[in-house]
Structure formats: C-alpha cells, structure tokens
Design a protein around this motif. Structure first.
Motif, PDB file in Angstrom:
ATOM      1  N   THR A  19      68.132 -35.627 -35.974  1.00 14.78           N
ATOM      2  CA  THR A  19      67.608 -36.991 -35.416  1.00 14.78           C
ATOM      3  C   THR A  19      68.742 -37.831 -36.266  1.00 14.78           C
ATOM      4  N   LEU A  20      68.805 -38.985 -35.851  1.00 15.16           N
ATOM      5  CA  LEU A  20      69.502 -40.113 -36.322  1.00 15.16           C
ATOM      6  C   LEU A  20      68.855 -41.217 -36.279  1.00 15.16           C
ATOM      7  N   LEU A  21      68.842 -42.110 -37.282  1.00 12.60           N
ATOM      8  CA  LEU A  21      68.385 -43.563 -37.483  1.00 12.60           C
ATOM      9  C   LEU A  21      69.550 -44.349 -37.589  1.00 12.60           C
ATOM     10  N   LYS A  22      69.781 -45.302 -36.727  1.00 10.60           N
ATOM     11  CA  LYS A  22      70.857 -46.086 -36.722  1.00 10.60           C
ATOM     12  C   LYS A  22      70.799 -47.622 -36.275  1.00 10.60           C
ATOM     13  N   ARG A  23      71.536 -48.521 -36.863  1.00 13.22           N
ATOM     14  CA  ARG A  23      71.414 -49.993 -36.144  1.00 13.22           C
ATOM     15  C   ARG A  23      72.792 -50.447 -35.731  1.00 13.22           C
ATOM     16  N   LYS A  24      72.775 -51.489 -34.981  1.00 13.92           N
ATOM     17  CA  LYS A  24      74.075 -52.095 -34.596  1.00 13.92           C
ATOM     18  C   LYS A  24      74.385 -52.862 -36.027  1.00 13.92           C
ATOM     19  N   ILE A  62      64.399 -48.242 -31.851  1.00  9.95           N
ATOM     20  CA  ILE A  62      65.434 -47.494 -32.753  1.00  9.95           C
ATOM     21  C   ILE A  62      65.059 -45.993 -32.912  1.00  9.95           C
ATOM     22  N   ALA A  63      63.910 -45.798 -33.385  1.00 12.84           N
ATOM     23  CA  ALA A  63      63.409 -44.378 -33.599  1.00 12.84           C
ATOM     24  C   ALA A  63      63.435 -43.614 -32.261  1.00 12.84           C
ATOM     25  N   ASN A  64      63.187 -43.938 -31.153  1.00 13.60           N
ATOM     26  CA  ASN A  64      63.089 -43.204 -30.007  1.00 13.60           C
ATOM     27  C   ASN A  64      64.399 -43.042 -29.586  1.00 13.60           C
ATOM     28  N   ASP A  65      65.563 -43.964 -29.719  1.00 12.61           N
ATOM     29  CA  ASP A  65      66.953 -43.649 -29.536  1.00 12.61           C
ATOM     30  C   ASP A  65      67.665 -42.583 -30.389  1.00 12.61           C
ATOM     31  N   GLY A  66      66.917 -42.368 -31.392  1.00  8.84           N
ATOM     32  CA  GLY A  66      67.591 -41.247 -32.578  1.00  8.84           C
ATOM     33  C   GLY A  66      66.754 -40.062 -32.193  1.00  8.84           C
ATOM     34  N   GLY A  67      65.778 -40.031 -31.245  1.00  4.59           N
ATOM     35  CA  GLY A  67      65.063 -38.745 -31.295  1.00  4.59           C
ATOM     36  C   GLY A  67      63.854 -38.509 -32.292  1.00  4.59           C
ATOM     37  N   ILE A  68      63.314 -39.697 -32.847  1.00  5.07           N
ATOM     38  CA  ILE A  68      62.533 -39.357 -34.116  1.00  5.07           C
ATOM     39  C   ILE A  68      61.054 -39.675 -33.579  1.00  5.07           C
ATOM     40  N   GLU A  69      60.082 -38.877 -33.791  1.00  3.44           N
ATOM     41  CA  GLU A  69      58.786 -39.230 -33.447  1.00  3.44           C
ATOM     42  C   GLU A  69      58.316 -40.383 -34.334  1.00  3.44           C
ATOM     43  N   THR A  70      57.438 -41.156 -33.608  1.00  2.00           N
ATOM     44  CA  THR A  70      56.848 -42.294 -34.505  1.00  2.00           C
ATOM     45  C   THR A  70      55.297 -42.320 -34.579  1.00  2.00           C
TER      46      THR A  70
END
Length: 87
Positions: A19-24, A62-70
């Motif tokens: 998974t990846l947490l990223k921002r612009k 942002i979390a969903n885009d990185g495949g992270i469960e929230t």
C-alpha cells in the motif's frame, strides 16, 4: 539488517510496497510519498469545534487511492449537545 553494534548496518533486501500513502506535492509533477505498507489508517476527528466533512473526504480518498483500509473515529462526542447535531 545486521551489524547493530559499532559497525554500519547492512540492508539485505527491500520488501515490495503493498500500500502507499501519498499526496500531491505543490509545484511538482511527482507525488510525495508519506508512508508505505500501512494495513489500516485511523482517521480521527473531533466533532466539537473544527469538524469538517470535506477533510474526512480528502483523507478517505487518499487512503483509498493507496489501497489502505480506513477506520473513522469521532472524538469528543460528549461535548456536543443533541440539539446541535440534529439540525
């Protein structure tokens, strides 16, 4: 990793990112990587003064885009009167 004494540590391998947490990143075309391999992200917000649904939406996107469960956690619910939340 080995060599935790006085000698330099040696990296023997790097795991792939699940998974990846990223921002612009402002002014750059490449996104800024914040973290990787996160299983669950806890999005915590106080509901008393600075509650903002748009902020929730950004964090969840942002979390969903990185495949992270929230998981959403609402804090300080005891400070909100029943009349103010049901209008």
């Amino acid at each position: 990793m080995t060599g935790l004494d006085s000698e330099p540590a040696v990296i023997h391998g790097i795991l792939p990112r699940k998974t990846l947490l990223k921002r612009k990143h402002s002014g750059k075309s490449e996104p800024q990587v914040i973290a990787a391999n996160i299983d669950i992200a806890f999005v915590i917000e106080s509901v008393d003064r600075d509650f903002n649904l748009n902020r929730f939406e950004r964090y969840l996107a942002i979390a969903n885009d990185g495949g992270i469960e929230t998981v959403i956690i609402l804090n300080k619910t005891d400070l909100v009167s029943p009349r103010s939340c049901c209008r």
